[in-house]
Design an enzyme around this catalytic site. Structure first.
Site, PDB file in Angstrom:
ATOM      1  N   LYS A 121       0.834  -1.204   0.000  1.00 26.00           N
ATOM      2  CA  LYS A 121       0.000   0.000   0.000  1.00 26.00           C
ATOM      3  C   LYS A 121       0.872   1.259   0.000  1.00 26.00           C
ATOM      4  O   LYS A 121       0.677   2.165  -0.809  1.00 26.00           O
ATOM      5  CB  LYS A 121      -0.935  -0.013   1.225  1.00 26.00           C
ATOM      6  N   ASP A 139      -6.594   0.775   0.007  1.00 26.17           N
ATOM      7  CA  ASP A 139      -6.776   0.919   1.450  1.00 26.17           C
ATOM      8  C   ASP A 139      -8.169   0.380   1.805  1.00 26.17           C
ATOM      9  O   ASP A 139      -8.823  -0.233   0.960  1.00 26.17           O
ATOM     10  CB  ASP A 139      -6.610   2.388   1.873  1.00 26.17           C
TER      11      ASP A 139
END
Ligand code: SF4
Length: 220
Positions: A121, A139
């Site tokens: 991420k 996310d």
């Protein structure tokens, strides 16, 4: 309509709705984004921005972060939670950047993933927002809304990333994550999506009732 066409149309509509959707972490340099992103785990971007406003003044460069003591760093970032692990990751990743990468944040996934505290991420966030390399940041907002839209059936972020890369044009990869965050905060809220006010409700499988079991375990 194919998933590809539907995804592109959703992105086009959401870009109109959220023309300013972009990274909400404040940073000037790639290494600052790296540190802000480490701090953002299980913490709001707004809180991280408050912390980094002081932090980036106290530690103006990577050398300062790399030579900080664990206890000082813990104290400086205490209010964002998980501060022991985050302090460790910040000091270690800053040191590694200096030792192995001449103080420059690398722009490719493999090298980024070698840095302590950096997962996919954060690596995608840095690639997209610091270097303009197309990258999909998944996310909790992105995972949840992408599932609701019916553009993935997975819960695992890596699989969702892969699904999105397969259906989104490359030039939308980076903005998709930001659009999902903006949409998740304003309309497609985790507790209760406001589907009647959503500009993409005619393209969303959840709203259309095609799939009603998309909000499964792992939602935020
Ligand atoms: S229609 Fe509802 S579930 Fe679908 S994206 Fe919009 S708010 Fe979310």
């Amino acid at each position: 309509m194919t998933d590809q066409n539907r995804a592109s149309e959703i992105a086009r509509i959401l870009k109109k709705k959220y023309p300013d959707a972009e990274c909400t972490l404040n940073f000037k340099y790639p290494w600052q984004l790296m540190i802000a992103a480490i701090l953002a785990a299980q913490c709001t971007d707004a809180r991280v921005n408050i912390i980094t406003a002081d932090l980036f003044e106290k530690y103006p460069d990577l050398e300062a972060f790399a030579s900080a003591s664990q206890s000082d760093m813990e104290e400086d970032i205490r209010s964002c939670g998980l501060f022991r692990n985050k302090a460790k990751a910040i000091i270690a990743s800053s040191s590694m950047l200096l030792e192995r990468y001449a103080g420059e944040v690398p722009s490719d996934m493999d090298a980024l993933l070698r840095l302590p505290g950096i997962g996919r991420k954060i690596a995608n966030l840095i690639m997209g927002d610091s270097f303009g390399v197309p990258a999909v940041v998944v996310d909790t907002h992105c995972a949840r809304i992408t599932r609701l839209l019916g553009l993935t059936s997975h819960s695992d972020p890596v699989r969702i990333e892969r699904d999105l890369m397969a259906i989104l044009p490359k030039e939308i990869w980076t903005s998709w994550g930001h659009l999902m965050v903006a949409h998740g905060r304003e309309i497609c809220k985790a507790r209760q999506p406001v589907c009647e006010e959503c500009p993409v409700n005619k393209l969303c499988l959840y709203a259309l009732g095609v799939k009603t079991d998309l909000r499964g375990a792992g939602d935020a």
